[in-house]
Scaffold this motif. Structure first.
Motif, PDB file in Angstrom:
ATOM      1  N   PHE A   8     -28.243 111.141  80.519  1.00 15.30           N
ATOM      2  CA  PHE A   8     -29.375 110.355  80.044  1.00 15.30           C
ATOM      3  C   PHE A   8     -28.845 109.210  79.184  1.00 15.30           C
ATOM      4  CE2 PHE A   8     -33.130 109.400  77.449  1.00 15.30           C
ATOM      5  CZ  PHE A   8     -34.136 109.435  78.404  1.00 15.30           C
ATOM      6  N   ALA A   9     -29.028 107.977  79.658  1.00 19.46           N
ATOM      7  CA  ALA A   9     -28.641 106.793  78.878  1.00 19.46           C
ATOM      8  C   ALA A   9     -29.844 106.401  78.034  1.00 19.46           C
ATOM      9  CB  ALA A   9     -28.268 105.646  79.807  1.00 19.46           C
ATOM     10  N   ALA A  10     -29.645 106.237  76.716  1.00 16.41           N
ATOM     11  CA  ALA A  10     -30.815 106.137  75.843  1.00 16.41           C
ATOM     12  C   ALA A  10     -30.696 105.049  74.794  1.00 16.41           C
ATOM     13  CB  ALA A  10     -31.017 107.475  75.133  1.00 16.41           C
ATOM     14  N   THR A  11     -31.863 104.616  74.342  1.00 16.14           N
ATOM     15  CA  THR A  11     -31.974 103.725  73.200  1.00 16.14           C
ATOM     16  C   THR A  11     -32.892 104.383  72.176  1.00 16.14           C
ATOM     17  OG1 THR A  11     -32.711 101.530  72.468  1.00 16.14           O
ATOM     18  CG2 THR A  11     -33.895 102.469  74.313  1.00 16.14           C
ATOM     19  N   SER A  12     -32.620 104.153  70.895  1.00 15.94           N
ATOM     20  CA  SER A  12     -33.550 104.559  69.843  1.00 15.94           C
ATOM     21  C   SER A  12     -34.427 103.330  69.608  1.00 15.94           C
ATOM     22  CB  SER A  12     -32.743 104.922  68.593  1.00 15.94           C
ATOM     23  OG  SER A  12     -33.577 104.900  67.464  1.00 15.94           O
ATOM     24  N   ASP A  13     -35.712 103.412  69.937  1.00 17.70           N
ATOM     25  CA  ASP A  13     -36.508 102.180  70.018  1.00 17.70           C
ATOM     26  C   ASP A  13     -37.354 101.922  68.767  1.00 17.70           C
ATOM     27  OD1 ASP A  13     -38.683 103.849  70.234  1.00 17.70           O
ATOM     28  OD2 ASP A  13     -39.233 103.241  72.265  1.00 17.70           O
ATOM     29  N   LEU A  14     -38.251 100.939  68.851  1.00 20.19           N
ATOM     30  CA  LEU A  14     -39.043 100.553  67.676  1.00 20.19           C
ATOM     31  C   LEU A  14     -39.891 101.700  67.150  1.00 20.19           C
ATOM     32  CD1 LEU A  14     -40.361  96.927  68.428  1.00 20.19           C
ATOM     33  CD2 LEU A  14     -38.126  97.677  67.617  1.00 20.19           C
ATOM     34  N   ALA A  15     -40.269 102.620  68.042  1.00 20.25           N
ATOM     35  CA  ALA A  15     -41.075 103.762  67.620  1.00 20.25           C
ATOM     36  C   ALA A  15     -40.196 104.883  67.068  1.00 20.25           C
ATOM     37  CB  ALA A  15     -41.910 104.277  68.789  1.00 20.25           C
ATOM     38  N   GLY A  16     -38.882 104.652  67.049  1.00 18.21           N
ATOM     39  CA  GLY A  16     -37.979 105.727  66.636  1.00 18.21           C
ATOM     40  C   GLY A  16     -37.883 106.807  67.703  1.00 18.21           C
ATOM     41  N   LYS A  17     -38.336 106.483  68.901  1.00 19.86           N
ATOM     42  CA  LYS A  17     -38.261 107.430  70.024  1.00 19.86           C
ATOM     43  C   LYS A  17     -36.969 107.170  70.795  1.00 19.86           C
ATOM     44  CE  LYS A  17     -42.064 109.851  70.101  1.00 19.86           C
ATOM     45  NZ  LYS A  17     -42.071 111.298  70.361  1.00 19.86           N
ATOM     46  N   VAL A  18     -36.452 108.220  71.399  1.00 17.29           N
ATOM     47  CA  VAL A  18     -35.240 108.085  72.206  1.00 17.29           C
ATOM     48  C   VAL A  18     -35.678 108.021  73.663  1.00 17.29           C
ATOM     49  CG1 VAL A  18     -33.080 109.197  72.858  1.00 17.29           C
ATOM     50  CG2 VAL A  18     -33.855 109.256  70.487  1.00 17.29           C
TER      51      VAL A  18
END
Ligand code: GLU
Ligand code: MG
Length: 437
Positions: A8-18
């Motif tokens: 799983f390639a992921a970003t920690s986004d503006l919502a703090g969600k991965v």
């Protein structure tokens, strides 16, 4: 059953969600180069799965490029699947960092700190969370019985964190109902935010494997304690020696530490929308809850926004190594990358402007009348997310620290999140957040 392992390639986004996408492990080499496709409007997905006013619409394409330095391969050895995760950076199709990539924003903030002062950052995120499963155990704050009740969880979690490449430090029963805390060792640069992101995910995975459910929400019950994220920071100079402490400095602060903290406190009211970014973050950030309500620096004071932490030595070399301060006005609804970036920019601004070290408080600021507070430069922090967003929106200096599109997109995202909550009372808001964090 047939099986092909996925990463799983992921970003920690503006919502703090991965968020991210998975690809076959067998394609890793090529995916490290070309990444996975990503869509700009994803950044507008709120923690409640609503999409606010998006400036991107259906247009545009981006790449999410996994960073092999964040490689998590976690086998719980319970017969379940191996978890594979890599955090990455979002770029445009030419490879330039995207304005809304939280990890790239943090890298830019780290570079600014280095340029302003020559120091690099060592940091660690301390997390509190609560179980949603199991019986309440009244009378068990900090007790052995409370700990034993979750010993299996704690030991599995510590093993899972270590397997994921983190260095676990402590696990303890906290004060609140079914509340626990986990700490890890500090790390340099972007790694500490990566580790915080991984820690939250691995804690939730561990709970799930054990038939439990945990939440990192800022506060479950408006009348009870909150779950804080305390960000510990210290500095290293170019030779790798500690640069945070000076035995002749006020409260032991080196010149760089003093100016950094002064910058953080000066801009705190305008960055708090980024470090404590949910509606209910402001139920936690109230006096006498051991969180933070004013822009003050406290010496070992757990009600201060920034606290100089204790050291356990009288030898100056050990003190210099241990000496650190923590930012307490953060919670786990924030992306660790964004929260840290906002703090670093404020601190770097303080260093660039050579702000003098702030005075240290060792008192209850709520006992002071407003003119005394004002005279000493203290402000009550924003009491709602909307107030906090307005401070950010109207602070040109703070907006200017971030890439061009960032402030407008961030504020639109957060106003979309608030719109989802508008008919809900505080308890219903807490319930909504604990479902999603
Ligand atoms: N639970 C408190 C918070 O919301 C912190 C308690 C502590 O000092 O560990 O930040
Ligand atoms: Mg704690």
């Amino acid at each position: 059953m047939i099986n092909k392992p996925l990463v799983f390639a992921a970003t920690s986004d503006l919502a703090g969600k991965v968020r991210g996408k998975a690809f076959p492990l067998s394609d890793l080499e090529s995916r490290l180069q070309k990444g996975v496709g990503w869509c700009p409007t994803n950044v507008m997905i709120s923690c409640f799965d609503t999409i606010g006013d998006t400036p991107f619409g259906a247009l545009g394409d981006l790449l999410l490029i996994p960073d092999p330095n964040t490689n998590v391969e976690l086998d719980f050895k319970d017969g379940g699947p191996v978890e594979r995760l890599m955090l990455g950076d979002i770029t445009d199709l030419d490879g330039a960092p995207w304005d809304l990539c939280t990890r790239s924003i943090l890298k830019a903030a780290l570079a600014r700190l280095k340029a302003a002062s020559g120091v690099t950052l060592l940091s660690a995120f301390e997390h509190e969370f609560q179980f949603k499963t199991g019986n309440d155990m009244p009378g068990e704050a900090y007790t052995l019985a409370g700990f034993s009740d979750r010993r299996v969880f704690g030991e599995t979690l510590i093993a899972a964190l270590e397997t994921s490449g983190l260095k676990p430090d402590t696990f303890m029963t906290e004060f609140g109902p079914k509340q626990y805390e986990v700490t890890i060792a500090p790390s340099q640069g972007v790694t500490s935010a990566d580790n915080a992101t991984i820690l939250r995910e691995v804690t939730c995975m561990t709970a799930k494997r054990l038939g439990e459910n945990v939440t990192f929400t800022p506060i479950r019950d408006p009348d009870s304690v909150g779950n804080g994220v305390h960000i510990h920071m210290s500095f290293l100079n170019e030779t790798g020696t500690p640069a945070t402490y000076d035995e002749n400095g006020a409260a032991g602060m080196s010149a760089v530490t003093g100016s950094f903290i002064a910058g953080v406190l000066k801009y705190l009211d305008s960055i708090i929308a980024i470090t404590a970014p949910s509606d209910i973050s402001y139920l936690r950030l109230t006096p006498h809850r051991w969180s933070a309500a004013f822009n003050n620096l406290g010496l070992q004071d757990r009600e201060a926004s920034v606290r100089i932490c204790p050291v356990t030595s009288s030898d100056p070399t050990s003190i210099a190594r241990q000496y650190n301060f923590e930012y307490r006005a953060a919670d786990a609804t924030a992306s660790p990358h964004l929260a840290l970036a906002a703090i670093l920019h404020a601190g770097a601004q303080g260093i660039e402007d050579a702000l003098p070290a702030p005075a240290v408080t060792e008192e209850d600021l709520t006992a002071l009348p407003s003119d005394a507070l004002e005279k000493r430069g203290f402000v009550r922090l924003p009491e709602t997310l909307e107030q906090a967003l307005l401070r950010f929106e109207n602070n040109k200096t703070v907006r200017g620290w971030f890439p061009d599109q960032f402030a407008d997109v961030y504020i639109a995202h957060k106003r979309g999140e608030l719109a989802y909550l508008q008919d809900k009372d505080p308890s219903a808001r807490c319930a909504a957040y604990e479902d999603v964090y």
